[in-house]
Design an enzyme around this catalytic site. Structure first.
Site, mmCIF file in Angstrom:
data_model
loop_
_atom_site.group_PDB
_atom_site.id
_atom_site.type_symbol
_atom_site.label_atom_id
_atom_site.label_comp_id
_atom_site.label_asym_id
_atom_site.label_seq_id
_atom_site.Cartn_x
_atom_site.Cartn_y
_atom_site.Cartn_z
ATOM 1 N N GLU A 93 0.899 -1.157 -0.421
ATOM 2 C CA GLU A 93 -0.722 0.050 0.145
ATOM 3 C C GLU A 93 1.039 1.741 -0.423
ATOM 4 O O GLU A 93 2.327 1.668 0.318
ATOM 5 C CB GLU A 93 -1.028 -0.462 1.474
ATOM 6 C CG GLU A 93 -1.634 1.452 1.305
ATOM 7 C CD GLU A 93 -2.869 1.465 2.487
ATOM 8 O OE1 GLU A 93 -3.773 1.463 2.903
ATOM 9 O OE2 GLU A 93 -2.255 0.508 3.556
ATOM 10 N N LYS B 272 -10.211 0.442 -1.674
ATOM 11 C CA LYS B 272 -10.124 0.452 -0.338
ATOM 12 C C LYS B 272 -11.319 0.364 0.164
ATOM 13 O O LYS B 272 -12.028 1.123 0.497
ATOM 14 C CB LYS B 272 -9.250 0.758 0.655
ATOM 15 C CG LYS B 272 -8.759 0.124 1.620
ATOM 16 C CD LYS B 272 -7.898 1.178 2.777
ATOM 17 C CE LYS B 272 -7.057 0.524 3.803
ATOM 18 N NZ LYS B 272 -6.191 1.245 4.354
ATOM 19 N N CYS C 258 -5.054 -3.719 3.439
ATOM 20 C CA CYS C 258 -4.099 -3.129 4.639
ATOM 21 C C CYS C 258 -5.440 -2.801 6.130
ATOM 22 O O CYS C 258 -5.400 -4.247 6.314
ATOM 23 C CB CYS C 258 -3.825 -1.915 5.146
ATOM 24 S SG CYS C 258 -2.502 -1.280 6.368
#
Length: 272
Positions: A43, A115, A158
């Site tokens: 990321e 995300k 993440c």
């Protein structure tokens, strides 16, 4: 699919895009020279800096990131994941998406994921994070992508790792390999990173490739590192520790099949 080598890159990105892309290129080449056919970047691989700069430079970062991934995939004839970079929104110049992009050796887009879980957390070390100030959450759970010779691949980013329903969604679609690229905070990473990565692999009996950021990026922003590849039994096959580098390991379909025979929990699901 046949067995192949995959790589999880560990790097220290900064606000300097040129520096970051040069570092990423060196690490991709290192992975390819060791035989990797699938390479994951973490990321924020192309930019890790202040929010105001991310927004001001967002469109440029997005364009440069995508062109870089295409060029690297074509040059090295590998499949590459860019684990997260800002992409602009239509009609909203105050925020961006945090987007992961999977590119094949021909430079073609295989999968794109925005995300969905944003890191709005006051960490006990005194650092406060509010990703939603500058990032618009994605609206769709990720889908798997069946890639020639590499298997059924799922994407996440993440903070998603703390939400197991994302990974159950992917495993229900038949995922065999799941990426979890991250810029995990140093404070939480020491206690939670390895545990969460191994848990997602074990509960879904999948390989997990987890490229990560490491070290100090700017001001007080520090990340945990420890890029790793974990097998479906939860064993860590390779890890970079806190150092910049690449974790290389074999993705073996026979091992996947064996573990799923030994521990057939996906067949025993009742509610999900």
């Amino acid at each position: 699919m046949k067995s192949y080598l995959a790589a999880a890159v560990c790097m220290t990105s900064t606000p300097d895009v040129d520096h970051n892309l040069n570092q990423a290129e060196e690490l991709i080449e290192l992975a390819v020279n060791q035989g990797a056919k699938l390479v994951g970047l973490p990321e924020n691989f192309s930019f890790l800096g202040e929010d105001k700069d991310k927004i001001a430079q967002g469109e440029d970062i997005a364009q440069r990131s995508e062109k870089f991934l295409i060029r690297m995939a074509q040059r090295f004839q590998v499949t590459i994941l860019g684990g997260g970079f800002p992409t602009p929104l239509q009609g909203d110049k105050s925020r961006v998406h945090n987007t992961a992009l999977l590119i094949d050796p021909n430079g073609l887009e295989l999968a794109r994921y925005e995300k969905i879980h944003l890191f709005d957390v006051n960490v006990p070390d005194g650092n406060n994070y509010c990703e939603s100030n500058t990032v618009m959450a994605g609206k769709s759970l990720p889908d798997i992508c069946e890639v020639n010779n590499l298997g059924k691949i799922g994407l996440s980013i993440c903070y998603d790792v703390r939400f197991p329903e994302v990974y159950r969604h992917l495993s229900r679609q038949g995922a065999e390999v799941i990426f979890i690229p991250a810029a995990f905070t140093a404070y939480t990473g020491k206690d939670h990173w390895e545990v969460l990565i191994r848990a997602r692999a074990i509960e879904n009996t999948v390989y997990v490739i987890a490229p990560a950021q490491t070290g100090n990026h700017y001001a007080r922003r520090c990340t945990h590192g420890h890029s790793m590849i974990v097998d479906p039994w939860g064993s860590i096959l390779s890890s970079t520790g806190s150092q910049i580098g690449v974790a290389i390991a074999e993705i073996n379909p026979q091992r996947l099949h064996k573990v799923r025979q030994q521990m057939p929990c996906l067949q025993h699901r009742v509610f999900a």
